[in-house]
Motif scaffolding. Structure first.
Motif, PDB file in Angstrom:
ATOM      1  N   ASP A   8       6.827   5.017 -11.411  1.00 52.67           N
ATOM      2  CA  ASP A   8       7.569   3.885 -10.850  1.00 52.67           C
ATOM      3  C   ASP A   8       7.545   4.081  -9.333  1.00 52.67           C
ATOM      4  N   TYR A   9       6.762   3.292  -8.643  1.00 56.93           N
ATOM      5  CA  TYR A   9       6.587   3.461  -7.194  1.00 56.93           C
ATOM      6  C   TYR A   9       7.728   2.743  -6.490  1.00 56.93           C
ATOM      7  N   THR A  10       8.538   3.502  -5.777  1.00 56.83           N
ATOM      8  CA  THR A  10       9.871   3.049  -5.400  1.00 56.83           C
ATOM      9  C   THR A  10      10.064   2.936  -3.890  1.00 56.83           C
ATOM     10  N   LEU A  11      10.674   1.825  -3.474  1.00 58.78           N
ATOM     11  CA  LEU A  11      11.057   1.646  -2.075  1.00 58.78           C
ATOM     12  C   LEU A  11      12.372   0.878  -2.047  1.00 58.78           C
ATOM     13  N   LEU A  12      13.463   1.608  -1.783  1.00 58.79           N
ATOM     14  CA  LEU A  12      14.801   1.018  -1.857  1.00 58.79           C
ATOM     15  C   LEU A  12      15.621   1.202  -0.592  1.00 58.79           C
ATOM     16  N   GLU A  13      15.019   1.757   0.452  1.00 59.68           N
ATOM     17  CA  GLU A  13      15.753   1.975   1.696  1.00 59.68           C
ATOM     18  C   GLU A  13      16.200   0.637   2.298  1.00 59.68           C
ATOM     19  N   PRO A  14      17.390   0.591   2.894  1.00 59.90           N
ATOM     20  CA  PRO A  14      17.888  -0.667   3.464  1.00 59.90           C
ATOM     21  C   PRO A  14      17.069  -1.167   4.648  1.00 59.90           C
ATOM     22  N   THR A  15      16.284  -0.282   5.256  1.00 61.68           N
ATOM     23  CA  THR A  15      15.460  -0.678   6.397  1.00 61.68           C
ATOM     24  C   THR A  15      14.089  -1.200   5.984  1.00 61.68           C
ATOM     25  N   SER A  16      13.819  -1.269   4.688  1.00 62.36           N
ATOM     26  CA  SER A  16      12.508  -1.713   4.212  1.00 62.36           C
ATOM     27  C   SER A  16      12.233  -3.150   4.647  1.00 62.36           C
ATOM     28  N   THR A  17      11.049  -3.357   5.193  1.00 63.83           N
ATOM     29  CA  THR A  17      10.643  -4.677   5.665  1.00 63.83           C
ATOM     30  C   THR A  17       9.694  -5.336   4.655  1.00 63.83           C
ATOM     31  N   GLU A  18       9.406  -6.603   4.886  1.00 63.60           N
ATOM     32  CA  GLU A  18       8.433  -7.287   4.034  1.00 63.60           C
ATOM     33  C   GLU A  18       7.076  -6.594   4.106  1.00 63.60           C
ATOM     34  N   ARG A  19       6.698  -6.128   5.276  1.00 63.82           N
ATOM     35  CA  ARG A  19       5.439  -5.408   5.426  1.00 63.82           C
ATOM     36  C   ARG A  19       5.423  -4.145   4.569  1.00 63.82           C
ATOM     37  N   ASN A  20       6.550  -3.449   4.521  1.00 69.58           N
ATOM     38  CA  ASN A  20       6.658  -2.251   3.687  1.00 69.58           C
ATOM     39  C   ASN A  20       6.476  -2.592   2.213  1.00 69.58           C
ATOM     40  N   ILE A  21       7.054  -3.694   1.784  1.00 70.64           N
ATOM     41  CA  ILE A  21       6.927  -4.108   0.381  1.00 70.64           C
ATOM     42  C   ILE A  21       5.483  -4.490   0.065  1.00 70.64           C
ATOM     43  N   ILE A  22       4.828  -5.164   0.986  1.00 72.60           N
ATOM     44  CA  ILE A  22       3.409  -5.508   0.813  1.00 72.60           C
ATOM     45  C   ILE A  22       2.581  -4.235   0.648  1.00 72.60           C
ATOM     46  N   ASP A  23       2.829  -3.249   1.495  1.00 78.98           N
ATOM     47  CA  ASP A  23       2.097  -1.983   1.405  1.00 78.98           C
ATOM     48  C   ASP A  23       2.389  -1.265   0.092  1.00 78.98           C
ATOM     49  N   LEU A  24       3.670  -1.293  -0.325  1.00 82.19           N
ATOM     50  CA  LEU A  24       4.068  -0.673  -1.591  1.00 82.19           C
ATOM     51  C   LEU A  24       3.288  -1.283  -2.751  1.00 82.19           C
ATOM     52  N   CYS A  25       3.260  -2.589  -2.806  1.00 83.19           N
ATOM     53  CA  CYS A  25       2.583  -3.274  -3.909  1.00 83.19           C
ATOM     54  C   CYS A  25       1.075  -3.048  -3.872  1.00 83.19           C
ATOM     55  N   TYR A  26       0.509  -3.029  -2.679  1.00 86.03           N
ATOM     56  CA  TYR A  26      -0.927  -2.776  -2.553  1.00 86.03           C
ATOM     57  C   TYR A  26      -1.271  -1.380  -3.083  1.00 86.03           C
ATOM     58  N   THR A  27      -0.481  -0.389  -2.711  1.00 85.16           N
ATOM     59  CA  THR A  27      -0.726   0.981  -3.170  1.00 85.16           C
ATOM     60  C   THR A  27      -0.550   1.085  -4.682  1.00 85.16           C
ATOM     61  N   ALA A  28       0.483   0.441  -5.203  1.00 87.24           N
ATOM     62  CA  ALA A  28       0.725   0.471  -6.649  1.00 87.24           C
ATOM     63  C   ALA A  28      -0.428  -0.168  -7.408  1.00 87.24           C
ATOM     64  N   LYS A  29      -0.933  -1.270  -6.874  1.00 82.68           N
ATOM     65  CA  LYS A  29      -2.053  -1.966  -7.511  1.00 82.68           C
ATOM     66  C   LYS A  29      -3.326  -1.126  -7.441  1.00 82.68           C
ATOM     67  N   ARG A  30      -3.567  -0.519  -6.293  1.00 82.34           N
ATOM     68  CA  ARG A  30      -4.769   0.298  -6.104  1.00 82.34           C
ATOM     69  C   ARG A  30      -4.790   1.513  -7.030  1.00 82.34           C
TER      70      ARG A  30
END
Length: 214
Positions: A8-30
């Motif tokens: 479960d690739y996780t990013l829950l920090e309150p400072t997370s930006t939309e760019r961070n979420i895009i990167d998270l999803c790209y890495t998870a997909k890859r």
């Protein structure tokens, strides 16, 4: 062993930006990870980014404290499902548990489970805040509430999963509920140790180093 399918690739920090979420999803997909776990405000974005992939979207609700009203958790869970979440991860009300108000702990979990229907529910215990007896009691309540996963930690407290704690959880729940180990698991070698003792999912952040183990 394909470790990716446990992650479960996780990013829950309150400072997370939309760019961070895009990167998270790209890495998870890859890497073909099992899921991404994001705060509920980012569920719709993550779902859009992962459309037509096998990567699931999990939404954290009541994060990271778990101390908000049950009705608030229920509302957030329903909204997350509406936005495309396929799993829900809630934090147990630790204060209720420590007060031995077990009826309210059960209701808190059961109401969320009822609200999300067939969608899997993970319940985060925050094991670093609990003693052994409290962990066992929390697991027993989760069994009564018919949850799908017990998760060790939110990642926002003093420490995360340990092999000893996971063994205590496993002994209590046997094979009735699955376990998600979370907190401090940063490489595949460590992840495999947890999988070997019965963990079904590993919550990992961007620090996690993926390497396949034969």
């Amino acid at each position: 062993m394909d470790i990716s399918k446990y992650i479960d690739y996780t990013l829950l920090e309150p400072t997370s930006t939309e760019r961070n979420i895009i990167d998270l999803c790209y890495t998870a997909k890859r890497n073909s990870f099992y899921s991404v776990s994001v705060n509920s405000s980012y569920v719709a974005l993550a779902k859009q980014l992962l459309n037509k992939t096998d990567v699931k979207v999990c939404s954290a609700i009541g994060f990271p404290l778990g101390s908000m009203a049950t009705a608030s958790k229920v509302y957030e869970a329903k909204q997350a499902i509406s936005d495309g979440a396929e799993e829900i991860d809630m934090v147990i009300n630790i204060g209720f548990l420590k007060s031995k108000n077990y009826v309210s702990v059960l209701k808190d979990i059961s109401d969320v489970k009822l609200a999300i229907g067939k969608h899997p529910l993970k319940v985060t215990l925050e094991v670093s805040e609990l003693n052994k007896n409290e962990i066992i009691k929390a697991c027993e309540i989760c069994l009564d509430a018919n949850v799908d996963y017990i998760k060790t930690s939110s990642g926002f407290s003093k420490s995360g999963a340990t092999l000893t704690v996971v063994k205590i959880i496993k002994k209590t729940i046997k094979d009735y509920v699955k376990i998600c180990a979370s907190g401090g698991i940063k490489d595949t070698e460590t992840a495999k140790k947890y999988i070997d003792i019965g963990v079904s999912r590993i919550s990992a952040s961007s620090e996690f180093k993926i390497k396949q183990i034969v």
